[in-house]
Design a protein around this motif. Structure first.
Motif: not given
Length: 437
Positions: A416-427
């Motif tokens: 999404g627009e507010r995501v700059t980093t998505a960590a491993a293990g996140s949904t």
């Protein structure tokens, strides 16, 4: 600056993707319905609910090859039939003998009735005699012709299909918006339906634009780029179920482009162009189709959308018939993502299909990824089901612009627009691609 940094800097001036899609799709209407012979209906979308005019099965019939009998004659409830010693090893130690009074096949039509102690030899699909409530499979007997010995007793109702057991008359077979599949064709035919009202498959014309483009069969070189887009987008439109036509390459010539689009409105329900949607010196499509004439806005509006890759998209209508046109970027990866985001839902809507968007799942991310702020990113990924339930998703190397990643992907990771980093293990959300593998 990198492409990611440029995207982040301009993000505040971009139109949110959801807002843009809503404004475009609200302008489209499903194609007018038409009545088709059942043999031509496959692949189209139903325009009306379909109700069974007749029951299926239409009459009581045998489900297996065997002997149609009265269950009380073989169960020991009545003493009319003869009991004889069973062959060695037969459960129960005895068999039942019935007189075979006739044979019934699938084409038999005269009504017949069972009398106590008798049976009919029947083929699967044959109408059942009156009073028959069980069919003993052939392999449970000695396969006798004048008389038969039954070694094993089935339960009451075994091998019998009653009229309307599967689909009573008046059953809702399919709702409007459902794709007509081969199995659905069989259901319609079995219940007596010969015609259905459907939305026609949209006719989609694909045009690649640019002076630099050359056709396939050679390699790219400075000043020349092989046209991969029109071939890929034609395949993508066909995958959705459209009747897709590749026109080929159109040079950056204003009159040539206008004339080509005008000609294609005669056979198109939707036109897709690729290339020239930006604001650079060579982006002629945007200049030509958005040009104001006589104080009126151009036929196509180009919008910078909060989408990564490929922010510049165009939508409008051309010709006297006001045929919708979708303008996608020239980069192959951005063009394919733009097709998924904009053109594919448009085709689905024209076809009357529901839902218009691909199915999505929530998945466990296996690798940390970064994403440009302010943009909704669609990244090629591989999604798999977990043994204990749920899904995992592995981003593919190279990011969203790589053709090799798109070719391997069975899903698109959505950040999404507010995501700059998505960590491993996140949904995360993943769109499922219906690749046939």
């Amino acid at each position: 600056m990198t492409a990611t940094a440029d995207a982040e800097a301009a993000a505040n001036e971009l139109t949110p993707l959801a807002d843009y899609l809503g404004s475009v799709l609200r302008r489209l209407r499903a194609l007018p319905p038409l009545d088709l012979d059942l043999t031509q209906a496959y692949g189209n979308v139903l325009a009306e609910d379909v109700v069974a005019p007749h029951a299926f099965p239409a009459f009581d019939q045998a489900a297996v090859d065997g002997y149609a009998a009265r269950w009380e004659d073989i169960s020991g409830g009545a003493r009319g039939p003869s009991y004889v010693p069973a062959p060695s090893g037969t459960p129960g130690g005895r068999t039942i003998r019935l007189n075979v009074v006739g044979d019934l096949g699938a084409a038999s039509w005269r009504p017949v009735r069972l009398t106590p102690g008798s049976c009919f030899s029947v083929a699967a699909g044959a109408p059942l005699p009156v009073a028959a409530d069980v069919v003993v499979p052939v392999e449970w007997t000695d396969q006798g012709m004048a008389a038969v010995e039954i070694f094993r007793t089935p339960k009451r109702g075994y091998g019998v299909r009653r009229a309307g057991e599967e689909l009573p008359a008046g059953t809702l077979l399919a709702r409007a918006g459902t794709y007509v599949t081969p199995a659905l064709v069989a259901v319609f035919a079995a219940t007596g339906i010969g015609h259905v009202v459907v939305r026609p498959s949209p006719r989609v014309v694909i045009v690649a634009t640019g002076d630099e483009l050359v056709d396939v069969g050679r390699g790219s070189q400075p000043g020349q780029v092989v046209d991969a887009n029109s071939h890929a987008l034609t395949a993508a439109a066909a995958e959705v179920g459209a009747l897709a036509y590749r026109v080929g390459i159109c040079d950056d010539d204003p009159e040539g482009l206008r004339g080509l689009l005008e000609d294609q409105t005669l056979r198109a329900d939707l036109i897709i162009t690729t290339g020239g949607t930006g604001t650079g010196p060579g982006d002629m499509v945007r200049r030509i189709l958005s040009r104001r004439e006589g104080g009126r806005a151009g036929p196509v509006t180009f919008t910078d959308v909060a989408l990564y890759p490929g922010t510049a998209l165009g939508f409008g209508t051309v010709g006297a018939e006001e045929v919708p046109v979708v303008c996608l970027p020239g980069d192959p990866g951005a063009a394919l993502i733009g097709f998924e985001v904009l053109a594919r839902p448009a085709i689905q809507l024209l076809a009357g299909a529901e839902p218009v968007f691909r199915p999505s799942v929530r998945a466990h991310l296996l690798e940390t990824v970064s994403s440009p702020g302010g943009l909704r990113e669609f990244r090629p990924a591989h999604v798999a089901e977990r043994r204990g339930g749920g899904y995992t998703v592995q981003p593919l190397s190279g990011g969203p612009f790589t053709l090799s990643g798109l070719a391997e992907a069975n899903g698109l990771l959505v950040l999404g627009e507010r995501v700059t980093t998505a960590a491993a293990g996140s949904t995360v959300d993943v769109l499922l691609l219906d690749r046939r593998r």
